[in-house]
Design an enzyme around this catalytic site. Structure first.
Site, PDB file in Angstrom:
ATOM      1  N   HIS A   7       0.826  -1.206   0.000  1.00 45.58           N
ATOM      2  CA  HIS A   7       0.000   0.000   0.000  1.00 45.58           C
ATOM      3  C   HIS A   7       0.861   1.258   0.000  1.00 45.58           C
ATOM      4  CE1 HIS A   7       0.414  -0.880   4.412  1.00 45.58           C
ATOM      5  NE2 HIS A   7       0.608   0.424   4.492  1.00 45.58           N
ATOM      6  N   HIS A  79       4.047   7.066   3.829  1.00 46.10           N
ATOM      7  CA  HIS A  79       4.977   5.939   3.648  1.00 46.10           C
ATOM      8  C   HIS A  79       4.513   5.010   2.534  1.00 46.10           C
ATOM      9  CE1 HIS A  79       2.158   4.088   6.690  1.00 46.10           C
ATOM     10  NE2 HIS A  79       2.342   3.003   5.954  1.00 46.10           N
ATOM     11  N   GLU A 130       7.646   0.969   5.112  1.00 45.09           N
ATOM     12  CA  GLU A 130       7.093  -0.063   5.994  1.00 45.09           C
ATOM     13  C   GLU A 130       7.324  -1.404   5.303  1.00 45.09           C
ATOM     14  OE1 GLU A 130       2.795   0.142   6.368  1.00 45.09           O
ATOM     15  OE2 GLU A 130       2.819  -1.068   8.192  1.00 45.09           O
TER      16      GLU A 130
HETATM   17 CO    CO Z   1       1.112   1.305   6.301  1.00 45.21          CO
END
Ligand code: CO
Length: 134
Positions: A7, A79, A130
């Protein structure tokens, strides 16, 4: 080492307005808001055909999103999340190459119920990364 883009996370100053925009103007499939007290955020996942968008809104006094929104009052990309097969192996390899892992360095359980950790943006072209084990 890294796999799919899981994502892209966007910090938003007005969660209801952002949900409405993705649903109505952009016609996307928008999930319900989820509070993640361990991460200090409320998240909303938007499912696209090839990846997801994660809307992030501050939750609680120590939210990591509060400072970001102070610097970026209209919101912004916060992020990117990349998938890995083995998060501990990925962390150890990256740390051995000098990359910094945020927090304790140990994975936490993320919004999808899977282990995640964050890599310092200064070590990755200014982008907070991440890693999520899938
Ligand atoms: Co995230």
């Amino acid at each position: 080492m890294i796999g799919r883009l899981n994502h892209v996370a966007i910090a938003v100053p007005d969660l209801e307005a952002a949900i409405d925009q993705y649903k109505t103007a952009l016609g996307a499939q928008v999930g319900p808001p989820q509070d993640e007290p361990d991460h200090g955020v409320t998240v909303v996942f938007i499912t696209l055909p090839n990846t997801k968008i994660e809307l992030l809104y501050p939750l609680g006094d120590a939210s990591p999103i509060t400072g970001f929104l102070e610097k970026n009052p209209s919101g912004g990309i916060h992020h990117m999340c990349y998938e890995v097969d083995d998060i501990l192996k990925a962390r150890d390899q990256l740390q051995a190459q000098g990359a910094r892992v945020l927090g304790t360095g140990d994975p936490k359980i993320g919004a999808h119920g899977k282990p995640v950790l964050f890599l310092h943006p200064k070590d990755f072209q200014g982008c907070l990364i991440e890693l999520e084990e899938v």
